[in-house]
Motif scaffolding. Structure first.
Motif, mmCIF file in Angstrom:
data_model
loop_
_atom_site.group_PDB
_atom_site.id
_atom_site.type_symbol
_atom_site.label_atom_id
_atom_site.label_comp_id
_atom_site.label_asym_id
_atom_site.label_seq_id
_atom_site.Cartn_x
_atom_site.Cartn_y
_atom_site.Cartn_z
ATOM 1 N N LEU A 125 8.407 2.434 0.120
ATOM 2 C CA LEU A 125 6.982 2.759 0.031
ATOM 3 C C LEU A 125 6.420 3.265 1.356
ATOM 4 O O LEU A 125 5.582 4.163 1.371
ATOM 5 C CB LEU A 125 6.180 1.527 -0.412
ATOM 6 C CG LEU A 125 6.532 0.941 -1.770
ATOM 7 C CD1 LEU A 125 5.754 -0.339 -2.008
ATOM 8 C CD2 LEU A 125 6.277 1.951 -2.872
ATOM 9 N N GLU A 126 6.871 2.678 2.450
ATOM 10 C CA GLU A 126 6.340 3.022 3.763
ATOM 11 C C GLU A 126 6.913 4.323 4.308
ATOM 12 O O GLU A 126 6.232 5.054 5.020
ATOM 13 C CB GLU A 126 6.629 1.885 4.749
ATOM 14 C CG GLU A 126 5.945 0.576 4.375
ATOM 15 C CD GLU A 126 6.423 -0.579 5.235
ATOM 16 O OE1 GLU A 126 6.445 -0.431 6.471
ATOM 17 O OE2 GLU A 126 6.780 -1.626 4.662
ATOM 18 N N ARG A 127 8.163 4.603 3.993
ATOM 19 C CA ARG A 127 8.829 5.805 4.493
ATOM 20 C C ARG A 127 9.619 6.452 3.360
ATOM 21 O O ARG A 127 10.854 6.533 3.412
ATOM 22 C CB ARG A 127 9.762 5.424 5.633
ATOM 23 C CG ARG A 127 9.113 4.596 6.740
ATOM 24 C CD ARG A 127 8.496 5.414 7.835
ATOM 25 N NE ARG A 127 9.434 5.785 8.842
ATOM 26 C CZ ARG A 127 9.895 4.975 9.806
ATOM 27 N NH1 ARG A 127 9.491 3.746 9.895
ATOM 28 N NH2 ARG A 127 10.758 5.429 10.677
ATOM 29 N N PRO A 128 8.932 6.884 2.288
ATOM 30 C CA PRO A 128 9.649 7.357 1.094
ATOM 31 C C PRO A 128 10.582 8.540 1.338
ATOM 32 O O PRO A 128 11.672 8.584 0.758
ATOM 33 C CB PRO A 128 8.536 7.715 0.124
ATOM 34 C CG PRO A 128 7.313 7.877 0.948
ATOM 35 C CD PRO A 128 7.493 6.995 2.149
ATOM 36 N N ALA A 129 10.215 9.470 2.193
ATOM 37 C CA ALA A 129 11.082 10.628 2.432
ATOM 38 C C ALA A 129 12.370 10.213 3.137
ATOM 39 O O ALA A 129 13.469 10.625 2.737
ATOM 40 C CB ALA A 129 10.343 11.689 3.243
ATOM 41 N N GLU A 130 12.251 9.374 4.165
ATOM 42 C CA GLU A 130 13.447 8.902 4.875
ATOM 43 C C GLU A 130 14.321 8.048 3.971
ATOM 44 O O GLU A 130 15.549 8.144 3.991
ATOM 45 C CB GLU A 130 13.061 8.079 6.099
ATOM 46 C CG GLU A 130 12.548 8.888 7.263
ATOM 47 C CD GLU A 130 12.103 7.991 8.394
ATOM 48 O OE1 GLU A 130 12.987 7.472 9.111
ATOM 49 O OE2 GLU A 130 10.884 7.801 8.530
ATOM 50 N N PHE A 131 13.662 7.203 3.173
ATOM 51 C CA PHE A 131 14.392 6.341 2.251
ATOM 52 C C PHE A 131 15.171 7.191 1.245
ATOM 53 O O PHE A 131 16.375 6.988 1.046
ATOM 54 C CB PHE A 131 13.416 5.400 1.535
ATOM 55 C CG PHE A 131 14.087 4.435 0.606
ATOM 56 C CD1 PHE A 131 14.568 3.219 1.073
ATOM 57 C CD2 PHE A 131 14.246 4.737 -0.744
ATOM 58 C CE1 PHE A 131 15.199 2.324 0.219
ATOM 59 C CE2 PHE A 131 14.872 3.848 -1.598
ATOM 60 C CZ PHE A 131 15.345 2.637 -1.113
ATOM 61 N N ALA A 132 14.495 8.153 0.622
ATOM 62 C CA ALA A 132 15.149 9.009 -0.373
ATOM 63 C C ALA A 132 16.290 9.802 0.250
ATOM 64 O O ALA A 132 17.363 9.936 -0.350
ATOM 65 C CB ALA A 132 14.134 9.943 -1.022
ATOM 66 N N ALA A 133 16.079 10.318 1.459
ATOM 67 C CA ALA A 133 17.134 11.082 2.127
ATOM 68 C C ALA A 133 18.341 10.193 2.425
ATOM 69 O O ALA A 133 19.488 10.621 2.258
ATOM 70 C CB ALA A 133 16.592 11.707 3.414
ATOM 71 N N ALA A 134 18.075 8.969 2.852
ATOM 72 C CA ALA A 134 19.173 8.046 3.152
ATOM 73 C C ALA A 134 19.960 7.713 1.887
ATOM 74 O O ALA A 134 21.188 7.714 1.893
ATOM 75 C CB ALA A 134 18.637 6.771 3.793
#
Length: 145
Positions: A125-134
């Motif tokens: 939720l806090e860093r959705p783009a980084e999370f999704a990329a990871a």
């Protein structure tokens, strides 16, 4: 989120042990309590899938010094009546998780720990783009089974 005894955080049961409460029968927190959830066999899984552990370095819930951990709060002197670390020790949650994953790796599994700086309890939720990329990068790198 639905709040209440049947949802979050769940109900409680009376306990003769300190602090006088134990997991009840309903709710999210109870479902992941040791009363119902035993992950001790994880490191010994026969089929060892790759594991990606994403966490924030500012997580105040899952932490080695979590202020929602009654053992840690008590050790700080914040909760009276604490019977001490031999009876109710603080739970170093990050260290415990890493220990399980290290046992998993020693038994032939593999894990990746990704720590997001300045991120709290909910990286998705806090860093959705980084999370999704990871997650997508991790899944793309895992060999097909």
């Amino acid at each position: 989120m639905a709040i209440g005894p049947a949802n979050y955080p769940g109900d409680t049961a009376v306990s003769k042990n300190w602090p006088g409460a134990a997991p009840g029968e309903h709710g999210v927190n109870n479902a992941i309590s040791p009363k119902y959830c035993d992950l001790s066999g994880f490191a010994a899984l026969g089929d060892r899938p790759e594991v990606l552990w994403i966490r924030g370095d500012a997580d105040q819930v899952v932490s080695d010094t979590s202020l929602v951990d009654l053992g840690h709060l008590s050790a700080l002197g914040a909760i009276p009546g604490w019977p001490g670390p031999d009876v109710f020790p603080p739970q170093p949650m990050v260290g415990q998780m890493r220990a399980v994953l290290e046992r998993y790796q020693a038994a032939g599994g593999r894990y990746t720990e990704l720590v997001l700086p300045g991120c709290g309890h909910s990286p998705h939720l806090e860093r959705p783009a980084e999370f999704a990329a990871a997650v997508t990068g991790f899944l793309a790198s895992v060999p097909a089974r």
